[in-house]
Design an enzyme around this catalytic site. Structure first.
Site, PDB file in Angstrom:
ATOM      1  N   HIS A   1       4.855   2.931   6.844  1.00 50.17           N
ATOM      2  CA  HIS A   1       5.443   3.213   5.534  1.00 50.17           C
ATOM      3  C   HIS A   1       6.236   4.514   5.553  1.00 50.17           C
ATOM      4  O   HIS A   1       7.175   4.678   4.788  1.00 50.17           O
ATOM      5  CB  HIS A   1       4.348   3.289   4.464  1.00 50.17           C
ATOM      6  CG  HIS A   1       3.858   1.951   4.023  1.00 50.17           C
ATOM      7  ND1 HIS A   1       3.000   1.194   4.784  1.00 50.17           N
ATOM      8  CD2 HIS A   1       4.106   1.225   2.910  1.00 50.17           C
ATOM      9  CE1 HIS A   1       2.740   0.062   4.141  1.00 50.17           C
ATOM     10  NE2 HIS A   1       3.404   0.051   3.005  1.00 50.17           N
TER      11      HIS A   1
ATOM     12  N   ALA B   1       7.204  -5.011  -3.351  1.00 50.33           N
ATOM     13  CA  ALA B   1       6.421  -6.245  -3.277  1.00 50.33           C
ATOM     14  C   ALA B   1       5.755  -6.592  -4.615  1.00 50.33           C
ATOM     15  O   ALA B   1       4.889  -7.453  -4.682  1.00 50.33           O
ATOM     16  CB  ALA B   1       5.375  -6.115  -2.178  1.00 50.33           C
TER      17      ALA B   1
ATOM     18  N   LEU C   1       7.905  -4.215   2.805  1.00 51.01           N
ATOM     19  CA  LEU C   1       6.506  -3.916   3.096  1.00 51.01           C
ATOM     20  C   LEU C   1       5.662  -4.330   1.893  1.00 51.01           C
ATOM     21  O   LEU C   1       6.032  -4.052   0.752  1.00 51.01           O
ATOM     22  CB  LEU C   1       6.326  -2.425   3.392  1.00 51.01           C
ATOM     23  CG  LEU C   1       6.804  -1.957   4.769  1.00 51.01           C
ATOM     24  CD1 LEU C   1       6.835  -0.430   4.830  1.00 51.01           C
ATOM     25  CD2 LEU C   1       5.903  -2.502   5.876  1.00 51.01           C
ATOM     26  N   ALA C   2       4.575  -5.007   2.156  1.00 51.88           N
ATOM     27  CA  ALA C   2       3.747  -5.569   1.086  1.00 51.88           C
ATOM     28  C   ALA C   2       2.348  -4.991   1.173  1.00 51.88           C
ATOM     29  O   ALA C   2       1.389  -5.677   1.502  1.00 51.88           O
ATOM     30  CB  ALA C   2       3.717  -7.092   1.188  1.00 51.88           C
TER      31      ALA C   2
ATOM     32  N   ASP D   1       0.128   5.246   7.778  1.00 54.09           N
ATOM     33  CA  ASP D   1      -0.036   4.213   8.817  1.00 54.09           C
ATOM     34  C   ASP D   1       1.088   4.276   9.851  1.00 54.09           C
ATOM     35  O   ASP D   1       1.167   3.423  10.725  1.00 54.09           O
ATOM     36  CB  ASP D   1      -0.116   2.816   8.188  1.00 54.09           C
ATOM     37  CG  ASP D   1       1.146   2.457   7.396  1.00 54.09           C
ATOM     38  OD1 ASP D   1       2.044   3.302   7.262  1.00 54.09           O
ATOM     39  OD2 ASP D   1       1.224   1.311   6.906  1.00 54.09           O
TER      40      ASP D   1
ATOM     41  N   HIS E   1       7.767   3.273  -7.861  1.00 52.97           N
ATOM     42  CA  HIS E   1       8.637   2.110  -8.107  1.00 52.97           C
ATOM     43  C   HIS E   1       9.706   2.527  -9.122  1.00 52.97           C
ATOM     44  O   HIS E   1       9.877   1.910 -10.167  1.00 52.97           O
ATOM     45  CB  HIS E   1       7.830   0.893  -8.591  1.00 52.97           C
ATOM     46  CG  HIS E   1       6.970   0.315  -7.510  1.00 52.97           C
ATOM     47  ND1 HIS E   1       7.443  -0.614  -6.614  1.00 52.97           N
ATOM     48  CD2 HIS E   1       5.690   0.561  -7.145  1.00 52.97           C
ATOM     49  CE1 HIS E   1       6.475  -0.921  -5.752  1.00 52.97           C
ATOM     50  NE2 HIS E   1       5.405  -0.229  -6.053  1.00 52.97           N
TER      51      HIS E   1
ATOM     52  N   ASP F   1      -3.465   1.927   0.279  1.00 57.89           N
ATOM     53  CA  ASP F   1      -2.582   0.906  -0.304  1.00 57.89           C
ATOM     54  C   ASP F   1      -2.857  -0.441   0.368  1.00 57.89           C
ATOM     55  O   ASP F   1      -1.950  -1.250   0.569  1.00 57.89           O
ATOM     56  CB  ASP F   1      -1.091   1.286  -0.189  1.00 57.89           C
ATOM     57  CG  ASP F   1      -0.211   0.476  -1.145  1.00 57.89           C
ATOM     58  OD1 ASP F   1      -0.750  -0.269  -1.984  1.00 57.89           O
ATOM     59  OD2 ASP F   1       1.025   0.576  -1.032  1.00 57.89           O
TER      60      ASP F   1
END
Ligand code: FE
Length: 379
Positions: A247, A138, A304-305, A244, A191, A270
């Site tokens: 993720h 994202a 997912l952002a 969560d 990333h 996050d």
């Protein structure tokens, strides 16, 4: 001023004890086991059986309550600082996105003007901009650039940079890791499409952290164990984990805890701006995001952002998933991050440590949060 938190269950790494916590000013003086005489003090807080833990450290948080740190709004920073107390966070690293340097500078200036009345913000976490353009998730690919220690130095003069998350396989990646370490900044990889060999080069240069472990990194393959394999293999590598259950699956959370132990795991939120807000439409780094049932995804592509996770919920999740005792899990909420990021004497309920304390009920709801011995949140 001397304060006593009496009638609590004190949980700290390798400690789980019915006790009172004696605080002198901003610091924990000592724990007094239940049954021993209590000294006279200026103020008594009756915890009435609540669980006391070191205040949580959130090393990776982009926002909350409709503000993103990258809005570069000091009003937003002040609000996030206060609202994070509701989830037991006493230390937070405002985390930036992959943006142009002037936007990052503006963000750091807004954090530098924080009124300090919520949780502590000892420094920022730069997520990007030195990431792999093929693994942006994202993050906005338009602002990805090559590792550049001078840019970090310039930002560091505005507000301390504590952690930089980047892709180690980028040209100059291992060198960036050692340059950051020389300046007391923690390098971390994410990333990234690094293979094991590329990780190993950065590890030799001192890299000991992986950010939002498993997300936006090379998975474990039996002929190249990638970053996920590297994180599991090396005992000296700290892992950020977004617990969560979205993720990372509950089974993977259980596996990571089984192999690594909580001492090398740091729970992070996050969180993006929708944390603490209802479902609906939001943005992340200028990209449109839809939040449904608490899950934040880019409207385009569905990546997912960030999350809407709150750290007390993350602790509840790992407690239920792993079955490990709180005295073990407590490392993952504070102590691991304190060590991985050189945050000084926080993260333990012990003599000489900051009186950053969260009081939780049996369902992990936060009832009180103290920062430096001062009650800053209660309900
Ligand atoms: Fe990320």
């Amino acid at each position: 001023m001397k304060t006593l938190i009496k009638n609590c269950r004190a949980v700290s790494p390798a400690l789980d004890l019915s006790a009172a916590i004696l605080i002198d000013g901003r610091t924990i003086e000592r724990l007094i086991p239940a049954g021993e005489p209590l000294p006279p003090v200026d103020r008594v807080i009756d915890a009435d059986g609540l669980t006391a833990m070191p205040g949580f450290v959130d090393a990776h948080c982009h926002g909350r309550n409709n503000f993103d740190f990258c809005d570069a709004s000091t009003e937003g920073v002040n609000l996030i600082g206060r609202r994070k107390l509701e989830e037991g966070v006493t230390t937070l690293l405002p985390t930036t996105l992959t943006l142009a340097e002037d936007a990052l500078s503006a963000t750091l200036r807004s954090v530098a003007a924080y009124d300090g009345k919520g949780c502590k913000m000892p420094g920022v976490h730069l997520e990007g901009p030195f990431i792999n353009p093929k693994c942006t998730g994202a993050q906005n690919p338009a602002f990805v650039r090559r590792p550049d220690i001078r840019e970090v130095e310039r930002l560091n003069t505005i507000f301390p940079v504590k952690k930089v998350s980047f892709a180690v396989e980028m040209e100059g990646g291992p060198e960036l890791a050692s340059e950051l370490l020389r300046r007391g900044i923690t390098p971390s990889c994410v990333h990234s499409a690094a293979n094991y060999e590329q990780f190993d080069r950065a590890h030799a240069a001192g890299l000991r952290n992986l950010s939002h472990f498993c997300n936006q990194m090379t998975p474990l393959h039996h002929r190249d164990i990638g970053l996920v394999g590297a994180g599991l293999l090396h005992d000296d590598v700290y892992l950020e984990l977004i617990c969560d259950k979205l993720h990372i699956s509950p089974e993977m959370i259980a596996l990571v805890f089984k192999i690594k132990g909580a001492e090398r795991i740091m729970l992070i939120s996050d969180a993006m701006r929708a944390s603490g807000m209802p479902d609906g439409e939001y943005t992340l780094g200028g990209l449109p995001v839809m939040v449904r049932d608490g899950a934040a995804r880019l409207k385009e592509g569905g990546a997912l952002a960030g999350s809407t996770l709150q750290l007390n919920r993350a602790l509840k999740n790992i407690y239920e998933i792993t079955g490990l005792p709180l005295a073990a899990l407590v490392s993952a909420t504070s102590w691991s991050a304190a060590q991985a990021l050189n945050l000084g004497r926080i993260g333990r309920l012990e003599s000489g440590y900051a009186a950053d304390i969260v009081l939780l009920d049996a369902d992990f709801n936060v009832r009180k949060t103290l920062v430096d011995g001062e009650i800053r949140f209660e309900r």
